[in-house]
Design an enzyme around this catalytic site. Sequence first.
Site, PDB file in Angstrom:
ATOM      1  N   SER A  86       0.806  -0.986  -0.070  1.00  0.00           N
ATOM      2  CA  SER A  86      -0.030  -0.026   0.116  1.00  0.00           C
ATOM      3  C   SER A  86       0.849   1.293  -0.092  1.00  0.00           C
ATOM      4  O   SER A  86       1.694   1.520  -0.811  1.00  0.00           O
ATOM      5  CB  SER A  86      -0.964  -0.081   1.211  1.00  0.00           C
ATOM      6  OG  SER A  86      -2.110   0.863   1.196  1.00  0.00           O
ATOM      7  N   ASP A 104      -9.313  -6.447  -4.166  1.00  0.00           N
ATOM      8  CA  ASP A 104      -8.932  -5.180  -3.495  1.00  0.00           C
ATOM      9  C   ASP A 104      -9.915  -3.730  -3.907  1.00  0.00           C
ATOM     10  O   ASP A 104     -10.037  -3.321  -4.746  1.00  0.00           O
ATOM     11  CB  ASP A 104      -7.492  -4.628  -3.999  1.00  0.00           C
ATOM     12  CG  ASP A 104      -6.579  -3.636  -3.123  1.00  0.00           C
ATOM     13  OD1 ASP A 104      -7.330  -2.796  -2.525  1.00  0.00           O
ATOM     14  OD2 ASP A 104      -5.355  -3.916  -2.827  1.00  0.00           O
ATOM     15  N   HIS A 157      -7.103  -5.829   0.304  1.00  0.00           N
ATOM     16  CA  HIS A 157      -6.035  -5.097   0.256  1.00  0.00           C
ATOM     17  C   HIS A 157      -5.025  -5.734   1.577  1.00  0.00           C
ATOM     18  O   HIS A 157      -5.229  -5.345   2.712  1.00  0.00           O
ATOM     19  CB  HIS A 157      -6.582  -3.609   0.600  1.00  0.00           C
ATOM     20  CG  HIS A 157      -5.365  -2.405   0.460  1.00  0.00           C
ATOM     21  ND1 HIS A 157      -4.855  -2.235  -0.659  1.00  0.00           N
ATOM     22  CD2 HIS A 157      -4.758  -1.758   1.545  1.00  0.00           C
ATOM     23  CE1 HIS A 157      -3.766  -1.308  -0.288  1.00  0.00           C
ATOM     24  NE2 HIS A 157      -3.885  -1.083   0.835  1.00  0.00           N
TER      25      HIS A 157
END
Length: 355
Positions: free
Chosen positions: A28, A128, A163
């Site tokens: 991320s 995600d 995610h």
Amino acid sequence: MGGEGQGKIEPLPTFDVRPGESSISGLSSGAFMAVQVHLAHSARFLGAGIIAGGPYRCAESFRGAGFLAADAYTRSAMAIGMTPLIPAMAPDAGRLAALARETAHHGGIDPVRHLARQRLYIFTGSADRVVYSDVVARTRDFYLALGVPEAHIEYRGDLAAGHAIITDNPEDSPLDANRPPYINDGGFMQSHEILRHIHGPLNPPTDRLAGRLIRFDQREFFGGEPRASMSRFGYAYIPSGVLAGGPARVHIVLHGCKQGYNYVNFIRGLPDISNQPPYGNRFITTTGYNAIAESNDIIVLYPQAEGSDGGAMQNPDGCWDWWGYSSPDPRNPDYYSKRAIQIEAIQAMLARLGG
């Protein structure tokens, strides 16, 4: 785990590190940041692992999003660099590759010719909902445009993951989850896949960590400057073979938002200490990096970002800076270059270790 030193603070040591054989990975905001560090100092690296991250300087996709550059980059980061409305709105890989070449020409990053020898692991989960797969696909296109051979890139977009970094820990979140601590059980250790792809065949991971997880004071590497938005402490796992004097490699791991060891939630600009998240050091201790590092003499460096809210510095989720919040001049952000305060700090840590 070989636990000596985990409760005390000690200087980051120096070891016999092989030059030019370091690597980096992140999730991320840590993945976006890993791309920036990788581009800034590509001469020092063999490759990078990017989990749910976009291409270099993608926060600058739409300068017209705000009057000030800082506002425009923040809005672009969210609307284009993370969740574009349609695939056509995802970052323009060709334009950003040209921007990287221009930055290198002016000395802001290493010459892009070093990328031709790099190996890239790039991952996006099809479930995600935080950083869309359309964005991550442009990261692959970006590196291809800068001369990374297609055979050097392992691109995975076939897993219905949310995610997260993927582990084989049953106690972690379900595979398709999109929530903190962003560590999901998918039946395999993604950290092992990353290191094997970058560094080639490796010894199997150990089930006994005989090395040391050390805690060091990061402030000497960023001068205690508040705008760095970095925590007081950083961590490093030192394998037993390296402690005994053997040659080593270094892998830098950059956590995502809300994953730093001292992350707290902010409410109206104030830290909500009474509701501290319960996951603490899980990103450092449970994602599998240390187990495979121990059996292959790879030092794992875990720099730590932290959050702040209110005043001039806005980073409430403890993210790494990939859109310019740490830049001293908001009209001309330098977050992407060798001069960026976070990139300088991370590279100083690598240099201290011997890399």
